[in-house]
Design a protein around this motif. Structure first.
Motif, PDB file in Angstrom:
ATOM      1  N   VAL A 184       0.773  -1.259  -0.123  1.00  0.00           N
ATOM      2  CA  VAL A 184      -0.066   0.015  -0.170  1.00  0.00           C
ATOM      3  C   VAL A 184       0.881   1.362  -0.064  1.00  0.00           C
ATOM      4  CG1 VAL A 184      -1.626   1.555   1.420  1.00  0.00           C
ATOM      5  CG2 VAL A 184      -2.021  -1.256   1.064  1.00  0.00           C
ATOM      6  N   GLN A 185       0.423   2.252  -0.745  1.00  0.00           N
ATOM      7  CA  GLN A 185       1.390   3.230  -0.792  1.00  0.00           C
ATOM      8  C   GLN A 185       1.500   4.190   0.585  1.00  0.00           C
ATOM      9  OE1 GLN A 185       1.135   6.015  -4.510  1.00  0.00           O
ATOM     10  NE2 GLN A 185      -0.432   4.738  -5.073  1.00  0.00           N
ATOM     11  N   ASP A 186       2.423   4.707   0.489  1.00  0.00           N
ATOM     12  CA  ASP A 186       2.765   5.755   1.772  1.00  0.00           C
ATOM     13  C   ASP A 186       1.470   6.895   1.957  1.00  0.00           C
ATOM     14  OD1 ASP A 186       5.018   4.366   2.369  1.00  0.00           O
ATOM     15  OD2 ASP A 186       6.322   5.860   1.383  1.00  0.00           O
ATOM     16  N   ASN A 187       1.055   6.934   3.089  1.00  0.00           N
ATOM     17  CA  ASN A 187       0.122   7.893   3.253  1.00  0.00           C
ATOM     18  C   ASN A 187       0.331   9.256   2.644  1.00  0.00           C
ATOM     19  OD1 ASN A 187      -1.356   5.922   4.563  1.00  0.00           O
ATOM     20  ND2 ASN A 187      -1.432   7.185   6.527  1.00  0.00           N
ATOM     21  N   ALA A 188       1.661   9.728   2.979  1.00  0.00           N
ATOM     22  CA  ALA A 188       1.987  10.954   2.643  1.00  0.00           C
ATOM     23  C   ALA A 188       1.800  11.448   0.935  1.00  0.00           C
ATOM     24  CB  ALA A 188       3.467  11.346   2.834  1.00  0.00           C
TER      25      ALA A 188
END
Length: 448
Positions: free
Chosen positions: A394-398
């Motif tokens: 899953v991609q980084d939240n930022a």
């Protein structure tokens, strides 16, 4: 900032929280409420007759205009009373976002169906610019259970479905098999970037090209592909909501990328599209979307190899992000247009058509029942992309959730890779920018 939550929970909070104005971005569409109609409640479509004509806005991801036209022709044959007008709404996801926002502000010229990218689409929800499609799913009997779970669930939050997956992708490692053979290298993607760094001088010497590797264009999706480099070294743009782009691990990963361009001089940086540069023979390898696969195979005059993304010194697997786009229905058009759009959306994502779209572009087949036998016989490389989906992260939240962060990451990457800027200083500056976005625009939405 130690508060952590997963992607689904953040989106649920975003839907359940206070006004959307708190998520105003540094760039791209604003998130202030517009002229949209009800989105939280399901719309009643009983007794509604589908519109005779709808506009479908696309940027033709993966050079898919021809296959889109073909699917539309088949739709017209099945539903002769509904005309679908294919509109080129931009060259990329950002241009579609801007055009869609302009139409929202003008309260006119809206599409009936629109392409929504991974880092823009939730703003449309916050902006009340798209509708939940749950009542349409029920009325048209769309089989959500047949969609690949990880892909369809990306558009679920606040207990509702807001879009369906369309051009979904991961980056792939593309390499010139002829160059690799001439250099005496194994016919595979490197296991790590450290391994490739050892191969690079041999590739340059054997191929005669200036670059062993071409970094993707920074103005495009640097924040997306550089997650691979960061994760491989134990770094990241963020961990939960902690911004970690200036950590020792993150700086080391980006220093290695800069060294590949300047100190070791085996890599270049694409000015426009690394897939095109690679296909033209300007470099022996590159990273690009699975959606570039078919275009590369058609354009390249050499044998093309594909593989999983390389790992790093800390992480050898689980270093590949997902990405791409879905299709959503605007709230500012009539029920008749929304119903017709949903009928076309259902048709576009049927197993036969998702297989055709995958065959034409290299994007992931979004339906589990899609028969890929013929496609894989013709283009076996697509199987690599499908297999890599099982080891994505899953991609980084930022990158995914901070409004405008992707553009800020691209600016920072440009300083590092094209201006030879100090990596630590650039990442420290980026951290301050990202924390500012988080504190001002996102943190007020979160509840510990």
């Amino acid at each position: 900032m130690t508060f952590t939550l997963d992607r689904r929970f953040f989106l649920t909070l975003a839907g359940a929280g206070t006004g959307a104005a708190a998520l105003a971005a540094c760039g791209g569409p604003s998130t202030t409420p517009g002229a949209a109609t009800a989105t939280a409640a399901d719309i009643d479509f009983s007794g509604v007759k589908p519109a005779a004509s709808i506009d479908f806005w696309s940027n033709h991801p993966g050079k898919s205009q021809d296959v889109e036209k073909s699917i539309i022709e088949k739709f017209h044959a099945k539903y002769p009373d509904i005309k679908v007008n294919l509109v080129t709404a931009g060259a990329n996801y950002e241009e579609i976002a801007q055009k869609f926002q302009t139409a929202q502000a003008a309260k006119s010229g809206l599409p009936s169906l629109v392409v929504l990218s991974d880092v823009w689409w939730f703003r449309y929800y916050l902006n009340e610019s798209i509708i939940s499609i749950d009542s349409l799913v029920k009325q048209l009997d769309i089989n959500l259970a047949d969609f690949r779970t990880s892909l369809v669930d990306d558009y679920k939050y606040a207990g509702k479905q807001w879009a369906l997956p369309y051009g979904r992708s991961t980056p792939l490692f593309y390499y010139n098999k002829d160059h690799f053979a001439a250099a005496g290298l194994p016919d595979r993607a490197p296991a790590t970037w450290q391994e490739f760094a050892g191969w690079a001088p041999k590739l340059k010497a054997a191929s005669g090209t200036q670059y062993a590797f071409m970094h993707p264009a920074l103005a495009g999706y640097a924040g997306w592909t550089l997650q691979n480099n960061l994760w491989g070294e134990g770094g990241s743009w963020s961990k939960g909501w902690d911004i970690t782009c200036d950590s020792a691990e993150s700086v080391a990963a980006l220093q290695a990328a800069q060294d590949s361009v300047y100190k070791d001089a085996w890599a270049g940086v694409s000015s426009k599209e690394s897939a095109d540069d690679f296909a033209a023979g300007l470099a022996s390898a590159t990273l690009s979307s699975t959606g570039s696969l078919i275009g590369i195979l058609k354009s390249a005059k050499f044998n093309v190899g594909v593989g999983f993304l390389p790992g790093g010194s800390k992480e050898k697997t689980g270093v590949c992000p997902t990405g791409g786009a879905g299709l959503g229905i605007p709230s500012g058009v009539t029920k008749e247009e929304q119903l017709a759009a949903a009928m076309f959306l259902q048709f576009m994502t049927e197993p036969e058509n998702t297989a055709a779209f995958s065959a034409a572009t290299g994007y992931m087949p979004t339906r589990t029942s899609a028969d890929m036998t013929t496609v894989l016989a013709q283009t076996p490389q697509i199987k690599i992309a499908m297999d890599q989906l099982a080891v994505t992260r899953v991609q980084d939240n930022a990158r995914a959730f901070l409004p405008g962060a992707d553009q800020e990451m691209a600016k920072a990457a440009a300083k590092i890779l094209t201006q030879q800027g100090d990596v630590k200083a650039t990442m420290t500056e980026l951290k301050a920018t990202l924390e500012g976005i988080y504190t001002k625009d996102v943190k007020p939405k979160l509840k510990a």
